[in-house]
Design an enzyme around this catalytic site. Sequence first.
Site, mmCIF file in Angstrom:
data_model
loop_
_atom_site.group_PDB
_atom_site.id
_atom_site.type_symbol
_atom_site.label_atom_id
_atom_site.label_comp_id
_atom_site.label_asym_id
_atom_site.label_seq_id
_atom_site.Cartn_x
_atom_site.Cartn_y
_atom_site.Cartn_z
ATOM 1 N N GLY A 239 0.842 -1.192 0.000
ATOM 2 C CA GLY A 239 0.000 0.000 0.000
ATOM 3 C C GLY A 239 0.879 1.244 0.000
ATOM 4 O O GLY A 239 2.105 1.158 0.156
ATOM 5 N N SER B 147 -0.204 4.458 4.504
ATOM 6 C CA SER B 147 -1.487 3.738 4.441
ATOM 7 C C SER B 147 -1.759 2.942 5.717
ATOM 8 O O SER B 147 -2.890 2.540 5.973
ATOM 9 C CB SER B 147 -1.516 2.800 3.226
ATOM 10 O OG SER B 147 -0.487 1.840 3.336
ATOM 11 N N GLY B 148 -0.714 2.699 6.502
ATOM 12 C CA GLY B 148 -0.914 1.958 7.750
ATOM 13 C C GLY B 148 -0.391 0.523 7.709
ATOM 14 O O GLY B 148 -0.698 -0.270 8.606
ATOM 15 N N LYS B 149 0.413 0.204 6.722
ATOM 16 C CA LYS B 149 0.978 -1.151 6.597
ATOM 17 C C LYS B 149 1.750 -1.566 7.846
ATOM 18 O O LYS B 149 1.512 -2.629 8.409
ATOM 19 C CB LYS B 149 1.981 -1.228 5.424
ATOM 20 C CG LYS B 149 1.454 -0.973 4.050
ATOM 21 C CD LYS B 149 2.563 -1.079 2.997
ATOM 22 C CE LYS B 149 3.678 -0.075 3.148
ATOM 23 N NZ LYS B 149 3.262 1.335 3.057
ATOM 24 N N SER B 150 2.707 -0.720 8.222
ATOM 25 C CA SER B 150 3.592 -1.100 9.327
ATOM 26 C C SER B 150 2.850 -1.135 10.649
ATOM 27 O O SER B 150 3.100 -2.006 11.483
ATOM 28 C CB SER B 150 4.772 -0.135 9.432
ATOM 29 O OG SER B 150 5.677 -0.403 8.386
ATOM 30 N N SER C 215 6.405 -5.524 5.196
ATOM 31 C CA SER C 215 5.740 -4.231 5.138
ATOM 32 C C SER C 215 6.555 -3.261 4.273
ATOM 33 O O SER C 215 7.454 -2.581 4.772
ATOM 34 C CB SER C 215 5.590 -3.704 6.569
ATOM 35 O OG SER C 215 5.118 -2.384 6.543
#
Lengths: 231, 231
Positions: free
Chosen positions: B36, B40-43, B126
Amino acid sequence: MSEIQATKITWHEGTVRPEERRALLKQTGATLWFTGLSGSGKSTLAVALEQVLIQRGHAAYVLDGDNIRFGLNAGPKILMDTRGYSETQAKRFGLAFSAEDREENIRRIGEVAKLFADSGLLALTSFISPYRKDRDAARKIHESNKAGAIPFIEIYVSTAIDVCEQRDPKGLYKQARDAVAAGKGMGFTGVDDPYEAPVNPELTIDTGKYSTAEGVAMILEYLASKGLVNA
Amino acid sequence: MSEIQATKITWHEGTVRPEERRALLKQTGATLWFTGLSGSGKSTLAVALEQVLIQRGHAAYVLDGDNIRFGLNAGPKILMDTRGYSETQAKRFGLAFSAEDREENIRRIGEVAKLFADSGLLALTSFISPYRKDRDAARKIHESNKAGAIPFIEIYVSTAIDVCEQRDPKGLYKQARDAVAAGKGMGFTGVDDPYEAPVNPELTIDTGKYSTAEGVAMILEYLASKGLVNA
């Protein structure tokens, strides 16, 4: 549905702490770095040790030529054939057998072993890794790990070259001797390229003198003495 | 001493079988590939999921920029400073941000994730990984693994770009917009470099709509439905 489940989920700021991993896996992540001549018995020891560790409930994983040379450290041809790399790109990133390429090969393996050990596993690496400088660099990245030093255990498989050469399971010594006799170097460790023996390895095992079972027992004893696995 | 211990040691020909690893770790190794945009908030999702998995007794490990970009996929400068690589060697093997370098970056990460999953762990990666081709190649090496296919779970963190840009935790969108306004490209995903959304991801999570706890619950539900972790 997810919203109901979600109420049961909690976590803290930041990444998982090493002590949380140790508590889960009931062991301390570490790298066991096997080094020695071709035919010295590194892989035999590493593979037997991995099995015995797993039987005893320890998470362990062998990194060796089989899973590294066709993947992470593949040569240019594999990168072209399986990844569609251009020739330039494949030659740049693919690893062959020059001094530079060997150094990068061992560097990447050291980094991956460190990641495994950081995850809490026992990483067993089985590569000739003939140069002291490269092994010392692998040790250094473990010992200077940001989240805390990771044990790095250098296991020198010290089997004498004449014993290795008698075994010669892949016919490589014969090939190297023939190449040298024909005036063409092959850069083969122990024949026309040096093997720099470890100065202060944590363990030394001569598989010309000890059986695989004895070698594995010596390593288990060492790991238990350091509190890395159960006695 | 070792000889006595050695009598208790037995092993079989060949490497550890996948079912032996599954029995020990009580889980099936798999890769969860988060993809993403930046912000986007992956990690956040990956790190929270890792903690919750470990609390529940599952071995898991996050591969992300923090542990990859300074080690395995370090850039030329780090290789010169910390490894003593020559400039030529560092430029050859070090990874910068050209298209070729990004491809090699994701290739190495895919290979390492596969090794982790093969060892029985849940590997959580990630990285923006904007190109479909590179993600598909990572999937392929999992699914064509010699010892048996390894589950590859693509998690598309689909948060809209305006939400990501409002968060902009590292100020990177601003930097990229400024660079573009000044007529200088930065090759920043979503601004002046494309993000190719997954076509058939196993999961899609929009962190503009779901909380971290909800996102984690959705992934746990998925893993349990596939029998990869306990329900």
